[in-house]
Each structure stands twice: as structure tokens, then as C-alpha cells.
Scaffold this motif. Structure first.
Motif, PDB file in Angstrom:
ATOM      1  N   GLN A  54     -48.870  36.649   1.700  1.00  0.00           N
ATOM      2  CA  GLN A  54     -48.085  37.563   2.521  1.00  0.00           C
ATOM      3  C   GLN A  54     -47.344  36.817   3.631  1.00  0.00           C
ATOM      4  OE1 GLN A  54     -47.709  40.737   1.643  1.00  0.00           O
ATOM      5  NE2 GLN A  54     -49.049  40.177  -0.109  1.00  0.00           N
ATOM      6  N   ALA A  55     -47.965  35.760   4.149  1.00  0.00           N
ATOM      7  CA  ALA A  55     -47.265  34.967   5.171  1.00  0.00           C
ATOM      8  C   ALA A  55     -46.010  34.308   4.589  1.00  0.00           C
ATOM      9  CB  ALA A  55     -48.201  33.911   5.744  1.00  0.00           C
ATOM     10  N   ASN A  56     -46.081  33.871   3.333  1.00  0.00           N
ATOM     11  CA  ASN A  56     -44.907  33.269   2.686  1.00  0.00           C
ATOM     12  C   ASN A  56     -43.817  34.311   2.455  1.00  0.00           C
ATOM     13  OD1 ASN A  56     -46.107  30.741   2.607  1.00  0.00           O
ATOM     14  ND2 ASN A  56     -47.055  31.112   0.591  1.00  0.00           N
ATOM     15  N   ILE A 116     -46.479  31.045   9.949  1.00  0.00           N
ATOM     16  CA  ILE A 116     -45.340  31.398   9.067  1.00  0.00           C
ATOM     17  C   ILE A 116     -44.380  30.218   9.074  1.00  0.00           C
ATOM     18  CG2 ILE A 116     -43.458  33.013   8.656  1.00  0.00           C
ATOM     19  CD1 ILE A 116     -45.079  35.126  10.135  1.00  0.00           C
ATOM     20  N   VAL A 117     -44.259  29.598   7.950  1.00  0.00           N
ATOM     21  CA  VAL A 117     -43.405  28.398   7.820  1.00  0.00           C
ATOM     22  C   VAL A 117     -42.261  28.731   6.856  1.00  0.00           C
ATOM     23  CG1 VAL A 117     -43.303  25.974   7.188  1.00  0.00           C
ATOM     24  CG2 VAL A 117     -45.376  26.897   8.270  1.00  0.00           C
ATOM     25  N   TYR A 118     -41.073  28.502   7.326  1.00  0.00           N
ATOM     26  CA  TYR A 118     -39.921  28.743   6.449  1.00  0.00           C
ATOM     27  C   TYR A 118     -39.554  27.407   5.801  1.00  0.00           C
ATOM     28  CZ  TYR A 118     -35.366  30.089   4.711  1.00  0.00           C
ATOM     29  OH  TYR A 118     -34.287  30.343   3.879  1.00  0.00           O
ATOM     30  N   GLN A 119     -39.440  27.454   4.493  1.00  0.00           N
ATOM     31  CA  GLN A 119     -39.134  26.242   3.744  1.00  0.00           C
ATOM     32  C   GLN A 119     -37.971  26.515   2.791  1.00  0.00           C
ATOM     33  OE1 GLN A 119     -42.786  25.275   1.754  1.00  0.00           O
ATOM     34  NE2 GLN A 119     -43.583  24.088   3.486  1.00  0.00           N
ATOM     35  N   ASP A 120     -37.025  25.644   2.803  1.00  0.00           N
ATOM     36  CA  ASP A 120     -35.953  25.581   1.791  1.00  0.00           C
ATOM     37  C   ASP A 120     -35.525  24.120   1.675  1.00  0.00           C
ATOM     38  OD1 ASP A 120     -34.290  24.994   3.926  1.00  0.00           O
ATOM     39  OD2 ASP A 120     -33.268  26.920   3.936  1.00  0.00           O
ATOM     40  N   PRO A 121     -34.581  23.825   0.858  1.00  0.00           N
ATOM     41  CA  PRO A 121     -34.219  22.408   0.701  1.00  0.00           C
ATOM     42  C   PRO A 121     -33.759  21.750   1.989  1.00  0.00           C
ATOM     43  CG  PRO A 121     -33.405  23.667  -1.143  1.00  0.00           C
ATOM     44  CD  PRO A 121     -33.940  24.656  -0.184  1.00  0.00           C
ATOM     45  N   VAL A 123     -34.586  23.223   5.336  1.00  0.00           N
ATOM     46  CA  VAL A 123     -35.365  23.588   6.532  1.00  0.00           C
ATOM     47  C   VAL A 123     -36.853  23.627   6.159  1.00  0.00           C
ATOM     48  CG1 VAL A 123     -35.791  25.322   8.322  1.00  0.00           C
ATOM     49  CG2 VAL A 123     -33.470  24.961   7.430  1.00  0.00           C
ATOM     50  N   ASN A 124     -37.685  23.168   7.089  1.00  0.00           N
ATOM     51  CA  ASN A 124     -39.132  23.277   6.917  1.00  0.00           C
ATOM     52  C   ASN A 124     -39.754  23.260   8.318  1.00  0.00           C
ATOM     53  OD1 ASN A 124     -41.760  23.262   6.147  1.00  0.00           O
ATOM     54  ND2 ASN A 124     -41.754  21.192   5.283  1.00  0.00           N
ATOM     55  N   ARG A 125     -39.897  24.478   8.839  1.00  0.00           N
ATOM     56  CA  ARG A 125     -40.461  24.530  10.187  1.00  0.00           C
ATOM     57  C   ARG A 125     -41.240  25.827  10.383  1.00  0.00           C
ATOM     58  NH1 ARG A 125     -36.127  26.143  14.823  1.00  0.00           N
ATOM     59  NH2 ARG A 125     -35.713  28.280  14.102  1.00  0.00           N
ATOM     60  N   LYS A 126     -42.089  25.810  11.409  1.00  0.00           N
ATOM     61  CA  LYS A 126     -42.895  26.986  11.769  1.00  0.00           C
ATOM     62  C   LYS A 126     -42.029  27.924  12.581  1.00  0.00           C
ATOM     63  CE  LYS A 126     -46.847  28.408  14.563  1.00  0.00           C
ATOM     64  NZ  LYS A 126     -47.927  27.958  15.458  1.00  0.00           N
ATOM     65  N   ILE A 127     -41.965  29.192  12.120  1.00  0.00           N
ATOM     66  CA  ILE A 127     -41.111  30.157  12.815  1.00  0.00           C
ATOM     67  C   ILE A 127     -41.907  31.332  13.371  1.00  0.00           C
ATOM     68  CG2 ILE A 127     -39.066  29.560  11.441  1.00  0.00           C
ATOM     69  CD1 ILE A 127     -39.619  32.015   9.746  1.00  0.00           C
ATOM     70  N   GLY A 128     -43.244  31.355  13.134  1.00  0.00           N
ATOM     71  CA  GLY A 128     -44.032  32.459  13.669  1.00  0.00           C
ATOM     72  C   GLY A 128     -45.489  32.392  13.205  1.00  0.00           C
ATOM     73  N   LYS A 129     -46.140  33.534  13.352  1.00  0.00           N
ATOM     74  CA  LYS A 129     -47.569  33.610  13.025  1.00  0.00           C
ATOM     75  C   LYS A 129     -47.858  34.964  12.393  1.00  0.00           C
ATOM     76  CE  LYS A 129     -50.432  33.942  16.438  1.00  0.00           C
ATOM     77  NZ  LYS A 129     -51.239  33.559  17.628  1.00  0.00           N
ATOM     78  N   PHE A 130     -48.664  34.951  11.334  1.00  0.00           N
ATOM     79  CA  PHE A 130     -49.034  36.173  10.621  1.00  0.00           C
ATOM     80  C   PHE A 130     -50.548  36.381  10.777  1.00  0.00           C
ATOM     81  CE2 PHE A 130     -50.595  38.155   6.662  1.00  0.00           C
ATOM     82  CZ  PHE A 130     -49.919  39.382   6.741  1.00  0.00           C
ATOM     83  N   VAL A 131     -50.909  37.595  11.221  1.00  0.00           N
ATOM     84  CA  VAL A 131     -52.330  37.939  11.432  1.00  0.00           C
ATOM     85  C   VAL A 131     -52.677  39.122  10.538  1.00  0.00           C
ATOM     86  CG1 VAL A 131     -54.095  38.668  13.072  1.00  0.00           C
ATOM     87  CG2 VAL A 131     -52.270  37.115  13.811  1.00  0.00           C
ATOM     88  N   LEU A 132     -53.702  38.902   9.681  1.00  0.00           N
ATOM     89  CA  LEU A 132     -54.185  39.965   8.799  1.00  0.00           C
ATOM     90  C   LEU A 132     -55.639  40.263   9.160  1.00  0.00           C
ATOM     91  CD1 LEU A 132     -53.633  41.757   6.284  1.00  0.00           C
ATOM     92  CD2 LEU A 132     -54.613  39.894   4.891  1.00  0.00           C
ATOM     93  N   VAL A 133     -55.931  41.507   9.505  1.00  0.00           N
ATOM     94  CA  VAL A 133     -57.285  41.942   9.877  1.00  0.00           C
ATOM     95  C   VAL A 133     -57.804  42.875   8.795  1.00  0.00           C
ATOM     96  CG1 VAL A 133     -58.720  43.059  11.623  1.00  0.00           C
ATOM     97  CG2 VAL A 133     -56.728  41.715  12.317  1.00  0.00           C
ATOM     98  N   VAL A 134     -58.947  42.543   8.207  1.00  0.00           N
ATOM     99  CA  VAL A 134     -59.528  43.349   7.133  1.00  0.00           C
ATOM    100  C   VAL A 134     -60.938  43.800   7.536  1.00  0.00           C
ATOM    101  CG1 VAL A 134     -58.198  42.167   5.355  1.00  0.00           C
ATOM    102  CG2 VAL A 134     -60.466  41.310   5.983  1.00  0.00           C
TER     103      VAL A 134
END
Length: 476
Positions: A54-56, A116-121, A123-134
Motif C-alpha cells: 500500500q505504501a508503494n 513512502i519512496v517514489y521511484q522511477d528511472p 527519481v528515487n527519494r523519500k516523499i512521505g510516510k505511510f502508517v497502517l494500524v490494525v
């Protein structure tokens, strides 16, 4: 408070049933714990993989800053019952989007935080954070619930085990034990004594086999005892027959010896010129009298052993029989310069007993005292009523005495104290045993107290029901 159990069944159940129940519960606990640990690792790994996926997915929406798409995606996640909440933060930890419920302290939750890391040919950098609570159920809670669910199953297992134990113990243990117990309970009844069939080869079978061997030994022993008893009875009859014949054969010549020696002793038919003849006659008379006393004692002892000596009870005046005994024994006491003292209480009541045996009893004890008291000694006979309304008669001397360790022995027939003083006097050792037996026939007690070289005291205590008050006798 628990009552003590008495049966083997109950003891086995008390020991085995709780043990089996606890072991089964412990086994269930271990199995469930291991299963739940493995399951928890698997579930955690699954949620971790889901959070990564989900983070991807969210990384593309966040790179394009499509807040509507992010919110829609988070809303679709929290529709799962296990998902409590989902949040997206930018690279500066500012909340971008949020879906689901707020954290509840009362609920067990597990949180997964991923970058949350955005990757393409390009760009490859951290752009945020994803938190999942179950929602997360911990192992202890799940174990407790599982154990509660397994309690009825374990109880059913224990009930089945109890049934098996009861059946097995009754069939293989209690039944042969009951037969063995019945054999022992009728052990004193010869006609009911029987062997028990051996139906098992275990320890119970060995016990029954030992019981059967004991029965064989007892039967063999009883046969030997029967032969032995028959031999004793035959010997006793022969002894009684011998004594009966010998008493007649010995007493007849003894009476002649005593009579003629007494005539010679007192010179009834004329003077004897030789003084030594009178001394010889006196010795013959004394020896004959002693022999007659010995014969009478042996005959009395044989009657007692045969159970043929019966009392002729009557009211007896102790003062009268004491005076007659003193008269008989006074000659011997005077020769040894021994003082005889009578100390009978004025209010001493009469005694209900056998006159002849009481005289013989006192005469035996007085003769012993005179025999073993040195010259110049003193013998005191006392009689009176004690605090329990029992007549007590005591004969006390200051003679050679008896060692403490020998007191019990001298009350046995034909036993004499091993002393150089006692060996100077004749006797069979029947005086004290006969006296003790006469007291037992009167339901009384003979108490012997003595100290070596200090003297001896013999106390005779008669039961209260043999006391006869003088006043009542006078009224009658």
C-alpha cells in the motif's frame, strides 16, 4: 476440611484425576502457545507485506499530490474489519490524509510505519510516510480463550479416565484384595480358613500366593501343636497319677517315722540313757516334718496347675489365724532368738476367704521370714483396712533380703535366690509362688519389696468385696 479417603479407588482417583487434568491442560497450553506464536509471526508478516504494497501504491498519488486519490485509497483500506486506521504523512511529517478510527487504549492495536519512496528511472527519494494500524489479539488472550474452550473436552477426558480406573481397580485389584481380606477376617475360625485362587501374576497375585503359603504353614503348625498338646496332656496325666500314688506311698511311712521319732524324742516309753539318741530322734522328726511340707507343697502346686484347687470361702478372723500361725512358728523363731510381733488393728474387719489356704499362706511367708532372718532379728505382721476398704496384711523382716533383679524370679516355682545364705536352708522354692497363687485365687495381689541385707516386706491386698465388717457380723 476434606475427609480422609479410605478406599483404594478413592485414593487413586484423588491422585490420578487431578494429575491427568493438569497435564492435559498444560499440554494444551504449550501446543496452543506454539501454534499462536507461529500464527502471529505469519499474520505480522502478511500485514507487513500489505503495508509495503500500500505504501508503494500511495507513493504515486503522493508524488502527484492527488489528495482525492489518496483519501479514496485509504477509505478502501479501512473497510477491512482488521484495519483500524490508515494515515499518510508528507516528508515533513505533516498529515496529508487520514481514514479510520482514532486510537483506542482498550483495543489491542499493532502499527506498521513505512517510508513512502517514489521511484522511477529518474527519481528515487523519500516523499512521505505511510502508517497502517490494525487490530491485534495478543497471545495471552488467545491462549486464555482457547484453554476455556478446551476445559469441557478435558473434563470429558477425565470422566472417561475415572470410569476406566474404577473398572480396572475393581476387576484386577479390589476383587482379589476383598477375597484376601475375607480370608484374614475369618482367620480365627479354622473351619472357614480357605485358600484363595490365584488369578493374576502381578503383585496382588504374589500377595495371595504368600497368603496361601501361610495357610499351609499354619495348618502344618496346628497339626504339630495338636501332637505336642496331646503329649503334654498325657505327661500331665502321668504326673498327676504319679503324684497321687506317691503322696499315699510317701505319707504312710512318713507318718510312722514322725510318730515313732516323736515318741523317742519325748521318751514316752522310758528313759534313754544315751543323749545322742534323743538328738538323732529330734533330727529324724525335723527331717520328716520338712519332707512332709515339701510333699504337701508339690501336691498343692500340681492341683493348681491342673485347676483342681478350689476355695472353701467362709468368714475368717485374722486375729485368730495369726495367733495359730505364730504358735506353730514360735518354736523355730525362739531357737533363733527372733522376735515375732503382731500388729493387727483393733478395728480390722473379718476376711471372706478360705481359712485353710489363708493359714497356709501366712505360715509360708512367716516360715520364709524366720528361715532367712539372722539371730536377733525381728518379724512384724500387720493387718488393717486401707483407704479403699481393702484388707491389707504385711509381713516385714530385717533378714538377708533379695536383690532387686531377683524379685521377679523368686515368684516362679522352684526358684531360689542365688546366695550363700539361702543355700544353708532347705526348701523347694515353692513358698512364695504358692503364696502368690493363693492370693490370685482370692482375687488379691501379693506385693514383694526387698533390699539386699536390709530385709523383705510382703504385702497382701485383698479386694474390697472380701471385707466383712465386724458390726454387721455381730448383728447377724
Amino acid at each position: 476440611m476434606l475427609k480422609p479417603v479410605k478406599t483404594i479407588n478413592a485414593k487413586l482417583l484423588y491422585l490420578i484425576v487431578p494429575a491427568v487434568f493438569l497435564v492435559s491442560m498444560f499440554e494444551a497450553f504449550i501446543d496452543n502457545y506454539l501454534d499462536y506464536e507461529a500464527e502471529q509471526e505469519r499474520v505480522t508478516e502478511q500485514w507487513q507485506n500489505l503495508a509495503t504494497t500500500q505504501a508503494n501504491v500511495v507513493s504515486g498519488y503522493l508524488w502527484n499530490f492527488d489528495l482525492e486519490a489518496i483519501g479514496s485509497h485509504l477509505e478502501s483500506l479501512v473497510e477491512f474489519s482488521e484495519v483500524h486506521s490508515a494515515k499518510v504523512f508528507d516528508e515533513k511529517d505533516n498529515l496529508i490524509s487520514n481514514a479510520g478510527l482514532e486510537s483506542d487504549v482498550s483495543t489491542n492495536l499493532q502499527s506498521f510505519t513505512l517510508d513512502i519512496v517514489y521511484q522511477d528511472p529518474f527519481v528515487n527519494r523519500k516523499i512521505g510516510k505511510f502508517v497502517l494500524v490494525v487490530t491485534h489479539t495478543d497471545v495471552s488472550t488467545r491462549l486464555l480463550n482457547s484453554l476455556l474452550e478446551e476445559i469441557p473436552e478435558n473434563i470429558l477426558l477425565v470422566l472417561c479416565l475415572m470410569t476406566i480406573i474404577i473398572f480396572a481397580t475393581r476387576r484386577f485389584l479390589l476383587k482379589p484384595m476383598k477375597e484376601l481380606n475375607q480370608g484374614f477376617s475369618t482367620f480365627d475360625q479354622k473351619e472357614l480358613r480357605h485358600k484363595i485362587p490365584i488369578k493374576s501374576t502381578d503383585e496382588v497375585g504374589d500377595l495371595i500366593e504368600g497368603y496361601n503359603r501361610m495357610i499351609d504353614k499354619l495348618e502344618q503348625h496346628e497339626k504339630q501343636q495338636l501332637v505336642y498338646v496331646q503329649g503334654l496332656e498325657a505327661a500331665n496325666r502321668a504326673k498327676t497319677y504319679f503324684l497321687a500314688n506317691m503322696s499315699h506311698e510317701l505319707r504312710t511311712p512318713l507318718n510312722a517315722i514322725l510318730g515313732f521319732s516323736e515318741m523317742i524324742k519325748y521318751e514316752m516309753l522310758g528313759k534313754i540313757d544315751e543323749p545322742r539318741y534323743r538328738e538323732y530322734a529330734d533330727d529324724i522328726y525335723s527331717s520328716g516334718t520338712l519332707l512332709l511340707e515339701i510333699i504337701n507343697d508339690i501336691l498343692d502346686m500340681s492341683k493348681i496347675e491342673a485347676g483342681e484347687l478350689n476355695l472353701q470361702n467362709e468368714v475368717v478372723d485374722l486375729g485368730e489365724i495369726t495367733a495359730s500361725c505364730f504358735k506353730i512358728i514360735s518354736g523355730r523363731a525362739e531357737r533363733n532368738r527372733i522376735s515375732l510381733i503382731s500388729n493387727i488393728a483393733p478395728d480390722c474387719p473379718y476376711l471372706y476367704g478360705d481359712n485353710t489356704r489363708l493359714r497356709q499362706l501366712l505360715l509360708n511367708l512367716l516360715s520364709n521370714s524366720v528361715k532367712f532372718t539372722p539371730e536377733g532379728g525381728e518379724i512384724t505382721l500387720s493387718a488393717g483396712l486401707n483407704e479403699r476398704s481393702q484388707i491389707e496384711i504385711s509381713i516385714e523382716d530385717n533378714g538377708i533380703g533379695i536383690p532387686e533383679q531377683k524379685i521377679a524370679e523368686v515368684l516362679k516355682p522352684f526358684i531360689q535366690v542365688d546366695s550363700h545364705l539361702t543355700r544353708q536352708h532347705e526348701g523347694t522354692g515353692l513358698g512364695l509362688p504358692l503364696s502368690k497363687t493363693f492370693m490370685e485365687l482370692h482375687d488379691g495381689e501379693l506385693i514383694l519389696e526387698s533390699e539386699l541385707n536390709r530385709g523383705t516386706k510382703v504385702t497382701m491386698v485383698f479386694p474390697a468385696d472380701r471385707t466383712r465388717e465386724i458390726s454387721k457380723l455381730n448383728v447377724n
